[in-house]
Design an enzyme around this catalytic site. Structure first.
Site, PDB file in Angstrom:
ATOM      1  N   ASP A 297       0.962  -1.105   0.068  1.00  0.00           N
ATOM      2  CA  ASP A 297      -0.098   0.085  -0.081  1.00  0.00           C
ATOM      3  C   ASP A 297       0.842   1.129   0.096  1.00  0.00           C
ATOM      4  OD1 ASP A 297      -1.584   2.180   0.726  1.00  0.00           O
ATOM      5  OD2 ASP A 297      -2.514   1.320   2.299  1.00  0.00           O
TER       6      ASP A 297
ATOM      7  N   TYR B 236       0.508   0.165  15.115  1.00  0.00           N
ATOM      8  CA  TYR B 236      -0.465  -0.199  14.013  1.00  0.00           C
ATOM      9  C   TYR B 236      -0.279   0.695  12.838  1.00  0.00           C
ATOM     10  CZ  TYR B 236      -4.718  -0.535  11.343  1.00  0.00           C
ATOM     11  OH  TYR B 236      -5.467  -0.680   9.926  1.00  0.00           O
TER      12      TYR B 236
ATOM     13  N   LYS C 100      -3.417  -2.743   8.118  1.00  0.00           N
ATOM     14  CA  LYS C 100      -3.422  -4.169   8.089  1.00  0.00           C
ATOM     15  C   LYS C 100      -2.705  -4.872   7.117  1.00  0.00           C
ATOM     16  CE  LYS C 100      -5.868  -6.768  10.778  1.00  0.00           C
ATOM     17  NZ  LYS C 100      -5.256  -6.898  12.378  1.00  0.00           N
TER      18      LYS C 100
HETATM   19  P1  13P Z   1      -5.015  -0.614   5.133  1.00  0.00           P
HETATM   20  O1  13P Z   1      -4.152  -1.716   5.995  1.00  0.00           O
HETATM   21  O2  13P Z   1      -5.849  -1.155   3.794  1.00  0.00           O
HETATM   22  O3  13P Z   1      -4.233   0.574   4.616  1.00  0.00           O
HETATM   23  O4  13P Z   1      -6.410  -0.020   5.845  1.00  0.00           O
HETATM   24  C1  13P Z   1      -5.936   0.640   6.954  1.00  0.00           C
HETATM   25  C2  13P Z   1      -7.055   1.079   7.972  1.00  0.00           C
HETATM   26  O5  13P Z   1      -6.868   1.129   9.237  1.00  0.00           O
HETATM   27  C3  13P Z   1      -8.586   0.973   7.392  1.00  0.00           C
HETATM   28  O6  13P Z   1      -9.624   1.563   8.346  1.00  0.00           O
HETATM   29 MG    MG Z   2      -4.049   1.948   3.421  1.00  0.00          MG
HETATM   30 MG    MG Z   3      -4.665  -2.419   2.114  1.00  0.00          MG
END
Ligand code: 13P
Ligand code: MG
Ligand code: MG
Ligand code: 13P
Length: 366
Positions: A11, A230, A233
């Site tokens: 990402d 964090y 994800k």
């Molecule tokens: P991503 O990991 O896809 O960037 O999503 C992060 C997130 O916190 C979405 O609410």
């Molecule tokens: Mg993202």
């Molecule tokens: Mg993502």
């Protein structure tokens, strides 16, 4: 001919939140890989699922090859510049290290790769999921590779009757790869015992016990283990060879009709059903639902056919309606109970500071 299939995804920024990358961003990554990969690659395919861009490559250099990993790292760095110029959200989100150091493993991008002797006909599937983590593949892989209720090939196909070997990783162990090898069918209960805990135990690879050939490769990175907090994800990718001594394509796809609840969705902190979506799908409801796409390929001497969009078939429309209903139902209970992930998963988020400040205000009643 020995061929390696590598997929590396990251990402590096998206339009309007964590929704989907821009056209210019995709074009930048694609043209970098095309231009700089000419001598290195046989073929490549660039796609996105949610806000993640995946670079699928075929080549002859084996797994973990530095120049292949560097090509992708540099393509994502180049893309990040464009993401910044366009003001995309989370530019460079998954590039967690400042400088490339030999292999993208442990640097943020997810990687799945395997090397094999190409069969005369070589069908394989490329899965990409967004707003969830590698444990989302535990159930589909269990069903496809060990359960004759899902996979009649385990009874009907002589090449599958010896079962499969699972390599399962303890992804909480950060000082190195902590793995266990278990054989289906005799270790069935042990495999199930580990795979039920999707946040800790993740299928890393699956091997045919008849031929020793690798059937599946899954990305296993946990971003919070790299960043210590964090940062989004883990959004895993997976490669699976199909047919003949492996499960049929349909046996791999069938488990996804369940739309199982997986970890992820909004702020990576919830339990929501996994929706099978078409290739190049974005994200919407509650930063979700968690999605999975699947491109089917055949290849000859490493040269890929066009991708077939397996979840575009009308069958999956009903599944998507069911998953939407499950998602809406779960969201009705907000933060309550099973709707959010347990504390062990949330400890990388801001909730810990909140709990700490509340802790000081607790009193023991005398
Ligand atoms: P991503 O990991 O896809 O960037 O999503 C992060 C997130 O916190 C979405 O609410
Ligand atoms: Mg993202
Ligand atoms: Mg993502
Ligand atoms: P074919 O006879 O078309 O190869 O199909 C076999 C199969 O695996 C179907 O699931």
């Amino acid at each position: 001919m020995k061929v390696t299939v590598s997929v590396i995804k990251a990402d590096i920024g998206s339009i309007g939140g964590h929704i989907q990358p821009s056209r210019q961003l995709l074009d930048t990554v694609a043209s970098y890989v095309h231009d700089q990969g000419q001598k290195l690659l046989i073929d490549s395919y660039i796609s996105y699922t949610g806000d993640d861009i995946a670079i699928l490559m075929t080549h002859t250099h084996g797994t973990g090859f530095e120049a292949i990993h560097k090509l992708c790292w540099d393509a994502f760095m180049k893309g990040t510049q464009v993401a910044r110029q366009q003001g995309l959200y989370g530019a460079g989100q998954d590039l967690l290290k400042d400088a490339f150091s030999g292999n993208v493993r442990g640097m943020g991008p997810a990687v799945a790769e395997f090397e094999f002797d190409e069969r005369p006909d070589e069908p394989f599937l490329f899965f990409a999921a967004d707003k969830t983590d590698p444990g989302c593949y535990n159930l589909p892989l269990y069903m496809a590779f060990v359960d004759p209720m899902n996979t009649p090939g385990l009874m009907l196909s002589p090449g599958m009757s010896n079962g499969f070997r699972f390599i399962i990783m303890d992804v909480n162990h950060t000082e190195g790869d902590r793995i266990i090898e278990l054989n289906a069918p005799e270790d069935l209960y042990a495999i199930a015992t580990l795979l039920r805990d999707t946040e800790r135990y993740v299928v890393e690879s699956i091997w045919s016990r008849s031929t020793g050939d690798q059937a599946a490769a899954v990305s296993t990175s946990r971003l919070h283990n790299i960043a210590g907090k964090y940062t989004g994800k883990d959004d895993p990718v997976m490669l699976v060879r199909v047919q003949k001594n492996f499960p049929a394509t349909g046996e791999l796809l069938a488990p996804f009709a369940i739309g199982p609840y997986v970890a992820g969705c909004m702020r990576g902190s919830h339990q929501m059903p996994l929706m099978p979506v078409t290739l190049q799908s974005g994200i919407s409801y509650f930063d979700g639902p968690p999605v999975v796409s699947c491109a089917a390929f055949s290849m000859h001497n490493g040269k890929l056919t066009e991708a077939v969009d397996t979840f575009a078939h009308p069958f999956w429309d009903t599944v998507r309606v069911n998953v939407s209903n499950k998602a809406i139902d779960m969201r009705r209970q907000g933060f309550f109970g099973a709707a959010m992930l347990p504390m062990s998963e949330l400890e990388y988020t801001g909730i810990m500071e909140k709990l700490k400040s509340l802790d000081e205000r607790f009193q023991i009643r005398t």
